[in-house]
Design an enzyme around this catalytic site. Structure first.
Site, PDB file in Angstrom:
ATOM      1  N   LYS A   1       2.177  -3.408   7.292  1.00 17.41           N
ATOM      2  CA  LYS A   1       2.437  -3.592   5.851  1.00 17.41           C
ATOM      3  C   LYS A   1       3.895  -3.219   5.547  1.00 17.41           C
ATOM      4  O   LYS A   1       4.550  -3.879   4.737  1.00 17.41           O
ATOM      5  CB  LYS A   1       1.483  -2.729   5.012  1.00 17.41           C
ATOM      6  CG  LYS A   1       0.025  -3.172   5.043  1.00 17.41           C
ATOM      7  CD  LYS A   1      -0.216  -4.563   4.463  1.00 17.41           C
ATOM      8  CE  LYS A   1      -0.047  -4.632   2.967  1.00 17.41           C
ATOM      9  NZ  LYS A   1      -0.454  -5.955   2.424  1.00 17.41           N
TER      10      LYS A   1
ATOM     11  N   TYR B   1      -1.813  -0.569  11.053  1.00 16.71           N
ATOM     12  CA  TYR B   1      -1.980  -1.241   9.748  1.00 16.71           C
ATOM     13  C   TYR B   1      -0.795  -0.957   8.836  1.00 16.71           C
ATOM     14  O   TYR B   1      -0.151  -1.876   8.319  1.00 16.71           O
ATOM     15  CB  TYR B   1      -3.287  -0.793   9.073  1.00 16.71           C
ATOM     16  CG  TYR B   1      -3.317  -1.116   7.585  1.00 16.71           C
ATOM     17  CD1 TYR B   1      -3.429  -2.431   7.136  1.00 16.71           C
ATOM     18  CD2 TYR B   1      -3.202  -0.107   6.621  1.00 16.71           C
ATOM     19  CE1 TYR B   1      -3.439  -2.733   5.776  1.00 16.71           C
ATOM     20  CE2 TYR B   1      -3.208  -0.394   5.268  1.00 16.71           C
ATOM     21  CZ  TYR B   1      -3.323  -1.706   4.846  1.00 16.71           C
ATOM     22  OH  TYR B   1      -3.325  -2.005   3.501  1.00 16.71           O
TER      23      TYR B   1
ATOM     24  N   THR C   1       0.826  -1.209   0.000  1.00 15.94           N
ATOM     25  CA  THR C   1       0.000   0.000   0.000  1.00 15.94           C
ATOM     26  C   THR C   1       0.860   1.259   0.000  1.00 15.94           C
ATOM     27  O   THR C   1       2.011   1.240   0.466  1.00 15.94           O
ATOM     28  CB  THR C   1      -0.899  -0.006   1.261  1.00 15.94           C
ATOM     29  OG1 THR C   1      -1.517   1.264   1.395  1.00 15.94           O
ATOM     30  CG2 THR C   1      -0.101  -0.281   2.539  1.00 15.94           C
ATOM     31  N   ASP C   2       0.260   2.360  -0.455  1.00 12.38           N
ATOM     32  CA  ASP C   2       0.959   3.657  -0.387  1.00 12.38           C
ATOM     33  C   ASP C   2       1.055   4.160   1.057  1.00 12.38           C
ATOM     34  O   ASP C   2       1.845   5.070   1.349  1.00 12.38           O
ATOM     35  CB  ASP C   2       0.264   4.704  -1.272  1.00 12.38           C
ATOM     36  CG  ASP C   2      -1.208   4.938  -0.940  1.00 12.38           C
ATOM     37  OD1 ASP C   2      -1.739   4.339   0.009  1.00 12.38           O
ATOM     38  OD2 ASP C   2      -1.831   5.744  -1.664  1.00 12.38           O
ATOM     39  N   GLU C   3       0.270   3.557   1.965  1.00 12.27           N
ATOM     40  CA  GLU C   3       0.248   4.059   3.348  1.00 12.27           C
ATOM     41  C   GLU C   3       1.586   3.858   4.062  1.00 12.27           C
ATOM     42  O   GLU C   3       1.841   4.496   5.082  1.00 12.27           O
ATOM     43  CB  GLU C   3      -0.881   3.390   4.155  1.00 12.27           C
ATOM     44  CG  GLU C   3      -2.234   3.698   3.573  1.00 12.27           C
ATOM     45  CD  GLU C   3      -3.400   3.428   4.515  1.00 12.27           C
ATOM     46  OE1 GLU C   3      -3.195   3.388   5.726  1.00 12.27           O
ATOM     47  OE2 GLU C   3      -4.517   3.269   4.004  1.00 12.27           O
TER      48      GLU C   3
HETATM   49  P1  NAD Z   1      -9.755  -7.481   2.184  1.00 10.05           P
HETATM   50  O1  NAD Z   1      -9.720  -7.164   3.634  1.00 10.05           O
HETATM   51  O2  NAD Z   1     -10.979  -7.203   1.395  1.00 10.05           O
HETATM   52  O3  NAD Z   1      -9.414  -9.032   1.948  1.00 10.05           O
HETATM   53  C1  NAD Z   1      -8.398  -9.677   2.645  1.00 10.05           C
HETATM   54  C2  NAD Z   1      -8.553 -11.165   2.409  1.00 10.05           C
HETATM   55  O4  NAD Z   1      -7.479 -11.836   3.088  1.00 10.05           O
HETATM   56  C3  NAD Z   1      -9.855 -11.741   2.958  1.00 10.05           C
HETATM   57  O5  NAD Z   1     -10.454 -12.596   2.003  1.00 10.05           O
HETATM   58  C4  NAD Z   1      -9.420 -12.522   4.185  1.00 10.05           C
HETATM   59  O6  NAD Z   1     -10.267 -13.622   4.474  1.00 10.05           O
HETATM   60  C5  NAD Z   1      -8.022 -12.963   3.774  1.00 10.05           C
HETATM   61  N1  NAD Z   1      -7.161 -13.261   4.919  1.00 10.05           N
HETATM   62  C6  NAD Z   1      -6.963 -12.484   6.026  1.00 10.05           C
HETATM   63  N2  NAD Z   1      -6.121 -13.093   6.864  1.00 10.05           N
HETATM   64  C7  NAD Z   1      -5.750 -14.265   6.281  1.00 10.05           C
HETATM   65  C8  NAD Z   1      -4.884 -15.324   6.645  1.00 10.05           C
HETATM   66  N3  NAD Z   1      -4.209 -15.299   7.805  1.00 10.05           N
HETATM   67  N4  NAD Z   1      -4.730 -16.377   5.797  1.00 10.05           N
HETATM   68  C9  NAD Z   1      -5.414 -16.413   4.633  1.00 10.05           C
HETATM   69  N5  NAD Z   1      -6.250 -15.449   4.228  1.00 10.05           N
HETATM   70  C10 NAD Z   1      -6.416 -14.381   5.048  1.00 10.05           C
HETATM   71  O7  NAD Z   1      -8.482  -6.719   1.570  1.00 10.05           O
HETATM   72  P2  NAD Z   1      -8.293  -6.047   0.134  1.00 10.05           P
HETATM   73  O8  NAD Z   1      -8.856  -4.681   0.183  1.00 10.05           O
HETATM   74  O9  NAD Z   1      -8.718  -7.008  -0.905  1.00 10.05           O
HETATM   75  O10 NAD Z   1      -6.708  -5.896   0.128  1.00 10.05           O
HETATM   76  C11 NAD Z   1      -5.883  -6.933  -0.398  1.00 10.05           C
HETATM   77  C12 NAD Z   1      -4.421  -6.516  -0.230  1.00 10.05           C
HETATM   78  O11 NAD Z   1      -4.196  -5.274  -0.888  1.00 10.05           O
HETATM   79  C13 NAD Z   1      -4.010  -6.297   1.225  1.00 10.05           C
HETATM   80  O12 NAD Z   1      -2.712  -6.811   1.391  1.00 10.05           O
HETATM   81  C14 NAD Z   1      -4.025  -4.793   1.407  1.00 10.05           C
HETATM   82  O13 NAD Z   1      -3.087  -4.388   2.377  1.00 10.05           O
HETATM   83  C15 NAD Z   1      -3.617  -4.338   0.019  1.00 10.05           C
HETATM   84  N6  NAD Z   1      -4.112  -3.003  -0.356  1.00 10.05           N
HETATM   85  C16 NAD Z   1      -5.451  -2.731  -0.363  1.00 10.05           C
HETATM   86  C17 NAD Z   1      -5.903  -1.473  -0.753  1.00 10.05           C
HETATM   87  C18 NAD Z   1      -7.370  -1.121  -0.779  1.00 10.05           C
HETATM   88  O14 NAD Z   1      -7.696   0.051  -1.045  1.00 10.05           O
HETATM   89  N7  NAD Z   1      -8.272  -2.035  -0.552  1.00 10.05           N
HETATM   90  C19 NAD Z   1      -4.975  -0.498  -1.142  1.00 10.05           C
HETATM   91  C20 NAD Z   1      -3.614  -0.799  -1.100  1.00 10.05           C
HETATM   92  C21 NAD Z   1      -3.194  -2.074  -0.734  1.00 10.05           C
HETATM   93  O1  TDX Z   2     -16.652   6.145   7.797  1.00 10.38           O
HETATM   94  C1  TDX Z   2     -15.622   6.634   7.304  1.00 10.38           C
HETATM   95  N1  TDX Z   2     -15.482   7.998   7.247  1.00 10.38           N
HETATM   96  C2  TDX Z   2     -14.384   8.619   6.751  1.00 10.38           C
HETATM   97  O2  TDX Z   2     -14.311   9.865   6.718  1.00 10.38           O
HETATM   98  C3  TDX Z   2     -14.546   5.832   6.787  1.00 10.38           C
HETATM   99  C4  TDX Z   2     -14.636   4.325   6.837  1.00 10.38           C
HETATM  100  C5  TDX Z   2     -13.448   6.463   6.280  1.00 10.38           C
HETATM  101  N2  TDX Z   2     -13.348   7.813   6.271  1.00 10.38           N
HETATM  102  C6  TDX Z   2     -12.137   8.449   5.702  1.00 10.38           C
HETATM  103  C7  TDX Z   2     -10.830   7.941   6.246  1.00 10.38           C
HETATM  104  C8  TDX Z   2      -9.901   8.061   5.045  1.00 10.38           C
HETATM  105  O3  TDX Z   2      -9.366   9.374   4.976  1.00 10.38           O
HETATM  106  O4  TDX Z   2     -12.135   8.113   4.307  1.00 10.38           O
HETATM  107  C9  TDX Z   2     -10.809   7.835   3.846  1.00 10.38           C
HETATM  108  C10 TDX Z   2     -10.760   6.437   3.297  1.00 10.38           C
HETATM  109  O5  TDX Z   2     -10.921   5.557   4.406  1.00 10.38           O
HETATM  110  P1  TDX Z   2     -10.849   3.956   4.233  1.00 10.38           P
HETATM  111  O6  TDX Z   2     -11.830   3.532   3.199  1.00 10.38           O
HETATM  112  O7  TDX Z   2     -10.927   3.356   5.577  1.00 10.38           O
HETATM  113  O8  TDX Z   2      -9.409   3.766   3.568  1.00 10.38           O
HETATM  114  P2  TDX Z   2      -7.939   4.192   4.056  1.00 10.38           P
HETATM  115  O9  TDX Z   2      -7.866   4.341   5.525  1.00 10.38           O
HETATM  116  O10 TDX Z   2      -7.498   5.354   3.217  1.00 10.38           O
HETATM  117  O11 TDX Z   2      -7.117   2.868   3.640  1.00 10.38           O
HETATM  118  C11 TDX Z   2      -7.419   2.180   2.407  1.00 10.38           C
HETATM  119  O12 TDX Z   2      -6.490   2.479   1.405  1.00 10.38           O
HETATM  120  C12 TDX Z   2      -5.196   1.963   1.550  1.00 10.38           C
HETATM  121  C13 TDX Z   2      -7.494   0.678   2.605  1.00 10.38           C
HETATM  122  O13 TDX Z   2      -8.427   0.383   3.627  1.00 10.38           O
HETATM  123  C14 TDX Z   2      -6.135   0.106   2.921  1.00 10.38           C
HETATM  124  O14 TDX Z   2      -6.208  -1.307   2.973  1.00 10.38           O
HETATM  125  C15 TDX Z   2      -5.187   0.487   1.840  1.00 10.38           C
HETATM  126  O15 TDX Z   2      -3.890   0.069   2.150  1.00 10.38           O
END
Ligand code: NAD
Ligand code: TDX
Length: 368
Positions: free
Chosen positions: A164, A160, A134-136
């Protein structure tokens, strides 16, 4: 061509990636390994499950011997590692699970990969370990700072992002020390179909439909760079096919928006949709637009997230130059597709939210 182990393949990005890959790589097999936490949903893979090239394994990435066995028995040469605890707010409420899964779990996977792919004489079979991050990990930008790039110093701010960052370092170390062929992508905020309704966009869509408050943290001026999930899948595919082992690639959507802009845009889009559609008004009577009222009245500013990062933005120049990566979805069309998907898939989100998939799972799957 590669045969993939996709960890976390029943989560949001995983489901989209599995579909993306099977559509475009007719000769490849995909094994999904997922422990089905609250965020995982095996049924989201149903539409592609009939495809003989996909296998689902209910198991944990921390089970090193299970992963090693899968890699050997199924003769898999590629891991796409998505499994993680992914929600920042949950990491603030309880960081332990994030360390266990994201740090210990990633290390367990690296050990299994090494055990399965490195021979006794130290030579390696053909393989690739792709880590999705992630960019975080880069921390927070000020309003005028240049966007994150592959050389930006790591400065994670939440449990988190720290977990990562730790996983990124372990992946890098396994390349540097042992020669494991790794690539890493660090991407911005994804949105699209199948996202669990705790993240900003799906949460707001469903709260709007049910007439619930729309909780905006702080003043709503935090900025994220929104990436349609299919564009992320493209970035992962390109990193796998063209990426150089040891390299990292930043993947972004060129879509920086404040949170309050996102929420207002969803309010306006759904206002038009609900007002103009009798069926939607009947399905969602609690939505203010169904009573002729303004959805924006649901916006509620709430206490800020502790340590809330102000701004994320990605400079995807390296991925563009080296891999040919260009995001294809524009902001308005990506949002429209996402809203359409949630309106058309009520059975998915209602079951995900009431936990009935979980009950079904407990009686149908043995945990490994
Ligand atoms: P998600 O939370 O929707 O899905 C995570 C999945 O991992 C789930 O299906 C869960 O059951 C599985 N999981 C969790 N723990 C596990 C374990 N111990 N063994 C096997 N499976 C397990 O997450 P996502 O949004 O699909 O994100 C996927 C990846 O991308 C993550 O590594 C996250 O850090 C990264 N990422 C997500 C975002 C975003 O905006 N969603 C952005 C940047 C990076
Ligand atoms: O109820 C809300 N109100 C609100 O203002 C929620 C859930 C979020 N927010 C804000 C927090 C953040 O600034 O919105 C923005 C986006 O929040 P999230 O959807 O929780 O995402 P963020 O915290 O930015 O992280 C996401 O992007 C990077 C993913 O959850 C991570 O897995 C990924 O690495």
């Amino acid at each position: 061509m590669p045969d993939l182990l996709v960890t976390g393949g029943a989560g949001f990005i995983g489901i989209n990636l599995v579909r993306w890959w099977l559509d475009r790589h007719q000769d490849d097999r995909v094994v999904v390994l997922d422990s089905l936490t609250y965020a995982g949903n095996r049924h989201s893979l149903d539409a592609v499950m009939d495809d003989g090239r996909l296998e689902f394994v209910h198991g944990d990435i921390r089970n090193t011997s299970l992963v090693e066995e899968l890699l050997r028995d199924r003769d898999l040469d590629t891991i796409v590692h998505l499994a993680a605890e992914s929600h920042v707010d949950r990491s603030i409420e309880g960081p332990d699970e994030f360390i266990d899964t994201n740090v210990v779990g990633t290390h367990s996977l690296l050990k299994a990969a090494r055990a399965a792919w490195q021979d006794q004489d130290g030579s390696w079979r053909r393989h690739r370990f792709h880590h999705v991050s992630t960019d975080e990990v880069y921390g927070s930008l000020g309003s005028d700072d240049p966007a994150f790039h592959e050389g930006t110093r790591y400065a994670p701010n939440s449990p988190y992002s720290a977990s990562k960052a730790a996983s990124d370092h372990l992946v890098r170390a396994y390349h540097h020390t042992f020669g494991l062929e790794v690539t890493t992508t660090n991407c911005s905020n994804n949105y699209g179909p199948y996202q669990f309704p705790e993240k900003l966009i799906p949460l707001m869509i469903l709260n709007i439909l049910h007439g619930k408050p729309l909780p905006v943290y702080g003043d709503g001026m935090n900025i994220r760079d929104w990436l349609f999930v299919d564009d992320h899948c493209l970035g992962i595919e390109l990193a796998l096919l063209k990426g150089i082992p040891g390299e990292t690639y930043c993947i972004g959507g060129n879509n920086e928006r404040t949170n309050i802009d996102i929420v207002r845009m969803l309010c306006s889009m759904l206002q038009d949709r609900v007002v103009g559609d009798e069926t939607l008004r009947a399905r969602f009577p609690e939505c203010p637009a169904s009573r002729g009222e303004s959805i924006e009245g649901l916006i509620t500013f709430v206490t800020d997230r502790p340590g809330h990062d102000l701004r994320y933005a990605i400079d995807a120049g390296k991925a563009s130059n080296d891999l040919g990566y260009e995001p294809s979805e524009n902001f308005e069309s990506g949002f429209r597709k996402t809203v359409d998907w949630y309106l058309s898939n009520e059975p998915w989100w209602s079951k995900v939210m009431d936990g009935s998939y979980r009950d079904w799972l407990e009686t149908n799957y043995e945990s490994r």
